[in-house]
Design a protein around this motif. Structure first.
Motif, mmCIF file in Angstrom:
data_model
loop_
_atom_site.group_PDB
_atom_site.id
_atom_site.type_symbol
_atom_site.label_atom_id
_atom_site.label_comp_id
_atom_site.label_asym_id
_atom_site.label_seq_id
_atom_site.Cartn_x
_atom_site.Cartn_y
_atom_site.Cartn_z
ATOM 1 N N VAL A 167 0.838 -1.155 0.093
ATOM 2 C CA VAL A 167 -0.088 -0.047 -0.072
ATOM 3 C C VAL A 167 1.022 1.076 0.246
ATOM 4 O O VAL A 167 1.800 1.534 0.898
ATOM 5 N N VAL A 168 0.902 2.103 -1.040
ATOM 6 C CA VAL A 168 1.625 3.259 -1.132
ATOM 7 C C VAL A 168 1.206 4.406 -0.234
ATOM 8 O O VAL A 168 -0.076 4.779 -0.494
ATOM 9 N N ILE A 169 1.904 4.839 0.608
ATOM 10 C CA ILE A 169 1.411 5.841 1.166
ATOM 11 C C ILE A 169 2.457 7.227 0.965
ATOM 12 O O ILE A 169 3.552 7.028 1.040
ATOM 13 N N ALA A 170 1.949 8.160 0.566
ATOM 14 C CA ALA A 170 2.761 9.328 -0.095
ATOM 15 C C ALA A 170 2.009 10.763 0.385
ATOM 16 O O ALA A 170 0.763 10.692 0.596
ATOM 17 N N HIS A 171 2.744 11.823 0.199
ATOM 18 C CA HIS A 171 2.165 13.007 0.601
ATOM 19 C C HIS A 171 1.024 13.529 -0.697
ATOM 20 O O HIS A 171 -0.168 14.001 -0.375
ATOM 21 N N ASP A 172 1.481 13.029 -1.916
ATOM 22 C CA ASP A 172 0.503 13.129 -2.833
ATOM 23 C C ASP A 172 1.037 12.286 -3.965
ATOM 24 O O ASP A 172 2.220 11.912 -4.130
ATOM 25 N N LEU A 173 0.237 11.988 -4.982
ATOM 26 C CA LEU A 173 0.418 11.169 -6.096
ATOM 27 C C LEU A 173 -0.242 11.778 -7.263
ATOM 28 O O LEU A 173 -1.392 12.509 -7.174
ATOM 29 N N SER A 174 0.556 11.753 -8.421
ATOM 30 C CA SER A 174 0.160 12.567 -9.633
ATOM 31 C C SER A 174 -0.738 11.154 -10.294
ATOM 32 O O SER A 174 -0.669 10.086 -10.233
ATOM 33 N N PRO A 175 -1.507 11.753 -11.287
ATOM 34 C CA PRO A 175 -2.197 10.960 -12.149
ATOM 35 C C PRO A 175 -1.307 9.918 -12.792
ATOM 36 O O PRO A 175 -1.468 8.745 -13.121
ATOM 37 N N THR A 176 0.073 10.416 -13.282
ATOM 38 C CA THR A 176 0.932 9.466 -14.042
ATOM 39 C C THR A 176 1.488 8.481 -13.088
ATOM 40 O O THR A 176 1.966 7.318 -13.441
ATOM 41 N N ASP A 177 1.864 9.003 -11.663
ATOM 42 C CA ASP A 177 2.064 7.725 -10.671
ATOM 43 C C ASP A 177 0.922 6.738 -10.593
ATOM 44 O O ASP A 177 1.311 5.486 -10.458
ATOM 45 N N VAL A 178 -0.371 7.171 -10.757
ATOM 46 C CA VAL A 178 -1.403 5.982 -10.668
ATOM 47 C C VAL A 178 -1.223 5.130 -11.876
ATOM 48 O O VAL A 178 -1.536 3.990 -11.809
ATOM 49 N N LEU A 179 -1.043 5.695 -13.237
ATOM 50 C CA LEU A 179 -0.911 5.013 -14.199
ATOM 51 C C LEU A 179 0.081 3.896 -14.335
ATOM 52 O O LEU A 179 0.216 2.758 -14.786
ATOM 53 N N GLN A 180 1.106 4.159 -13.347
ATOM 54 C CA GLN A 180 2.292 3.576 -13.379
ATOM 55 C C GLN A 180 2.158 2.184 -12.138
ATOM 56 O O GLN A 180 3.044 1.160 -12.450
ATOM 57 N N ILE A 181 1.221 1.922 -11.833
ATOM 58 C CA ILE A 181 0.658 1.145 -10.617
ATOM 59 C C ILE A 181 0.711 -0.283 -11.120
ATOM 60 O O ILE A 181 -0.174 -0.447 -12.082
ATOM 61 N N ASP A 182 1.283 -1.084 -10.735
ATOM 62 C CA ASP A 182 1.129 -2.534 -10.998
ATOM 63 C C ASP A 182 0.473 -3.364 -10.033
ATOM 64 O O ASP A 182 0.721 -3.586 -8.837
ATOM 65 N N LYS A 183 -0.951 -3.632 -10.413
ATOM 66 C CA LYS A 183 -1.785 -3.973 -9.260
ATOM 67 C C LYS A 183 -1.391 -5.450 -8.616
ATOM 68 O O LYS A 183 -1.881 -5.705 -7.634
ATOM 69 N N SER A 184 -0.462 -6.081 -9.416
ATOM 70 C CA SER A 184 0.127 -7.479 -8.711
ATOM 71 C C SER A 184 0.892 -6.919 -7.568
ATOM 72 O O SER A 184 1.017 -7.800 -6.667
ATOM 73 N N VAL A 187 -1.617 -2.765 -3.896
ATOM 74 C CA VAL A 187 -3.071 -3.050 -3.883
ATOM 75 C C VAL A 187 -3.885 -1.905 -3.472
ATOM 76 O O VAL A 187 -5.186 -1.806 -3.533
ATOM 77 N N GLY A 188 -3.293 -0.755 -3.245
ATOM 78 C CA GLY A 188 -3.874 0.482 -2.643
ATOM 79 C C GLY A 188 -3.124 1.732 -2.608
ATOM 80 O O GLY A 188 -1.883 1.265 -2.384
ATOM 81 N N PHE A 189 -3.661 2.939 -2.242
ATOM 82 C CA PHE A 189 -2.789 4.114 -1.768
ATOM 83 C C PHE A 189 -3.634 4.898 -0.895
ATOM 84 O O PHE A 189 -4.720 5.119 -0.854
ATOM 85 N N VAL A 190 -2.699 5.791 -0.204
ATOM 86 C CA VAL A 190 -3.108 6.843 0.853
ATOM 87 C C VAL A 190 -2.238 7.826 0.574
ATOM 88 O O VAL A 190 -1.120 7.814 0.341
ATOM 89 N N THR A 191 -2.773 9.022 0.425
ATOM 90 C CA THR A 191 -2.093 10.402 0.302
ATOM 91 C C THR A 191 -2.634 11.348 1.346
ATOM 92 O O THR A 191 -3.661 11.157 1.900
ATOM 93 N N ASP A 192 -1.799 12.286 1.994
ATOM 94 C CA ASP A 192 -2.051 13.299 2.571
ATOM 95 C C ASP A 192 -2.944 14.358 1.795
ATOM 96 O O ASP A 192 -4.000 14.989 2.670
ATOM 97 N N LEU A 193 -2.779 14.698 0.528
ATOM 98 C CA LEU A 193 -3.587 15.707 -0.237
ATOM 99 C C LEU A 193 -4.498 14.765 -0.942
ATOM 100 O O LEU A 193 -4.634 13.633 -1.132
ATOM 101 N N GLY A 194 -5.193 15.753 -1.764
ATOM 102 C CA GLY A 194 -6.242 15.393 -2.804
ATOM 103 C C GLY A 194 -7.582 15.281 -2.396
ATOM 104 O O GLY A 194 -8.142 15.299 -0.946
#
Length: 588
Positions: A167-184, A187-194
């Protein structure tokens, strides 16, 4: 933050993408770049301008490369967000504003960019509409990329994360970060912002990645490597859960995924009651990347396509050709299913460059939506011509927002006729019989719904604004949130009046507000007689399941009972009892 036990913690944020993820925390550096402002000598100005323009060139090249890379793993509909960021990199206000600050204030390029971005934030901060307010996040994401280019830092690519069930936890993720996620692996992400309507959240929902955003300071916690649960439906994050909590969420996850599989079995089945009543279940869409999710959840078309994004994050207004290409892409992707396009719905509370809008004391009641379009007929006709041209690419319907009376409808239709004639003169094809509707979201439109029904081909009820205007409630005011009541007797009576007027005139009526996607309201909306409901894609299967078990006759009797109550609380208590008795398993 709530305490469960000494080594277990719960954080609550905004549920951005539904589902439950169970995995291990992987903290990743996605913090904002810290910039120091430095005075520069006059002879250093050209160098700083060059540093900024070089950062622009690198950002364009990087995004173009990412777009090409993602094209093989994601459909073109998910790459629209990269195109949006590429457009921002061409924006005159971003480029010229930063260069002018370097030259005039004689400060380093990073500080000039930061100052310029603050101006954008000021524009967007006062916007009432959450969806439009979140568009500032795209500008900030692009600015962060430019700042990293200028200072020579880079983030660890999300695609390089190793391991499984992270589970990626970050201050923020960009849309391109999300597009890079390998779901294998992730499995999820959490951010400070958004927020729920940010591009990142929209992509997470489209790609079905559970996510919670807006936790503000979760990255300050020492939690890297700990087990974590992400409930993207409730907006809850549980770090280092105890055994009982883990087992509870594991059961919830299994149950949620079971229900989703069961709901999706209905994807290709008609949205029809056992006694033969059909309701078209459609989707509210902002971006083309949402279309696969809409189709995948059984959507029967686009019930609301918002066009405001085309007028945001730019210096000049979009021309006819640009709009035509965007509308055509959506229409072709949905064909042969219908796409219902709402004309421009901006005003004093929604920033749109080059519209030269003045500040207003009360923008919610000011020069906005159809009032603004009629005040600026050439801007309006440019949009109408683009929509008309796209109408030959599939089935298109258009409708006008914030109609308060007959004169506005007739004026808008006159301009539509002028747009048609201009296309004929230019030899450009269009659907001359395009369906034309209006939004019912103002009390005056409810009262004269019978008169308005003679002027148009369909109604679309926007319950968000209708409730706000009818009950005099600012739905963004936390102190008044308890008064925002969709089941208020005045709202139910208004809905009945509009539906009855539409059917008496032989036209269809749709609901495209949040109320349409709340499965608990489905029996009421069925009983009132709605022909179409438009909602977020993920809501469609659950609503369909309830619809396929409901009876139109029973729903009619339920509505008659609901209309007999005097308060919203009484209606809600009655409805809860009915739902519990008839559809309890669909709401678990």
């Amino acid at each position: 933050m709530d305490s469960v036990r000494s080594d277990s913690r719960i954080f609550r944020g905004i549920g951005a993408s539904p589902g439950i993820a169970i995995g291990t925390v992987r903290m990743t550096d996605r913090g904002r770049v810290v910039v120091a402002e430095t005075a520069i000598a006059p002879e250093e100005v050209p160098h700083e301008v060059e540093r900024f323009t070089a950062a622009l060139s690198k950002a364009r090249a990087d995004l173009s490369s990412l777009k090409q890379q993602f094209a093989s793993t994601h459909g073109p509909e998910h790459l629209y967000v990269i195109d949006t960021h590429l457009l921002i990199l061409e924006d005159g206000m971003l480029i010229q504003g930063t260069v002018e600050l370097i030259e005039r204030e004689r400060i380093n390029a990073e500080a000039a960019l930061k100052r310029n971005i603050l101006k954008f934030k000021e524009f967007f901060s006062g916007i009432e509409d959450e969806y439009l307010r979140e568009r500032c996040g795209d500008i900030e994401t692009v600015a962060e990329r430019l700042l990293r280019n200028m200072i020579g830092t880079r983030h660890e690519p999300i695609a390089s994360i190793e391991g499984g069930k992270m589970v990626v936890i970050a201050h923020d993720l960009s849309p391109t970060d999300v597009l890079q996620i390998d779901k294998s692996k992730v499995v999820g992400f959490v951010t400070d912002l958004g927020g729920k309507t940010s591009h990142t959240s929209i992509l997470a929902r489209a790609l079905e990645i559970p996510a919670v955003v807006g936790l503000e300071t979760v990255t300050a916690e020492e939690i890297d490597g700990l087990p974590v649960i992400v409930d993207g439906t409730a907006g809850t994050v549980v770090v280092n859960p105890d055994q009982e909590t883990f087992r509870d969420y594991l059961r919830r996850k299994q149950h949620y995924e079971y229900l989703e599989r069961e709901f999706l079995k209905l994807r290709d089945m008609p949205a029809e009651t056992p006694d033969g009543h059909r309701i078209a279940l459609m989707g509210n869409v902002e971006f083309i990347e949402e279309i696969p999710s809409l189709k995948g959840h059984g959507g029967e078309g686009v019930g609301l396509y918002r066009t405001e994004m085309l007028y945001m994050n730019r210096q000049g207004l979009p021309d006819e050709e640009e709009q035509y290409l965007v509308y055509s892409a959506i229409v072709e992707k949905m064909a042969p299913l219908p796409v219902t396009i709402r004309t421009l719905d901006v005003g004093g509370d929604k920033f749109a460059a080059d519209l030269h809008l003045e500040d207003e004391m009360n923008p919610a009641l000011g020069l906005r939506a159809i009032r603004l379009s009629l005040r600026k007929p050439e801007v309006f006709k440019t949009q109408l011509r683009a929509i008309l041209r796209a109408s030959v690419r599939g089935r298109v319907r258009l409708f006008f927002p914030m109609i308060s009376g007959i004169e506005e409808v007739r004026s808008a239709r006159r301009l539509l006729d002028e747009a048609k004639e201009e296309l004929r003169q230019a030899g450009l094809p269009f659907d001359d019989g395009i369906e034309v509707g209006i939004m019912i979201e103002i009390p005056s439109a409810v009262v004269i719904a019978d008169l308005l029904a003679r002027e148009v081909d369909f109604f679309s009820i926007g319950t968000n604004d209708l409730i706000q205007y009818s009950l005099a409630i600012d739905r963004t005011n936390e102190h008044l949130a308890h008064l925002y009541q969709p089941l208020h007797p005045a709202i139910l009576r208004s809905l009945k009046m509009v539906v009855d007027a539409a059917h008496a005139a032989g036209i269809r009526v749709c609901m495209c507000g949040e109320m349409a996607g709340e499965a608990a309201y489905l029996p009421v909306l069925l009983g009132l007689g709605f022909d179409e409901l438009s909602m977020t894609s993920v809501s469609i299967p659950r609503v369909k399941k309830i619809l396929r078990r409901a009876s139109r006759a029973d729903a009619g009797r339920l509505v008659a009972r609901a209309l007999s109550y005097s308060t919203a609380a009484e209606v809600e208590n009655f409805l809860k009892g009915e739902i519990s008795a008839r559809f309890s398993e669909s709401f678990d």
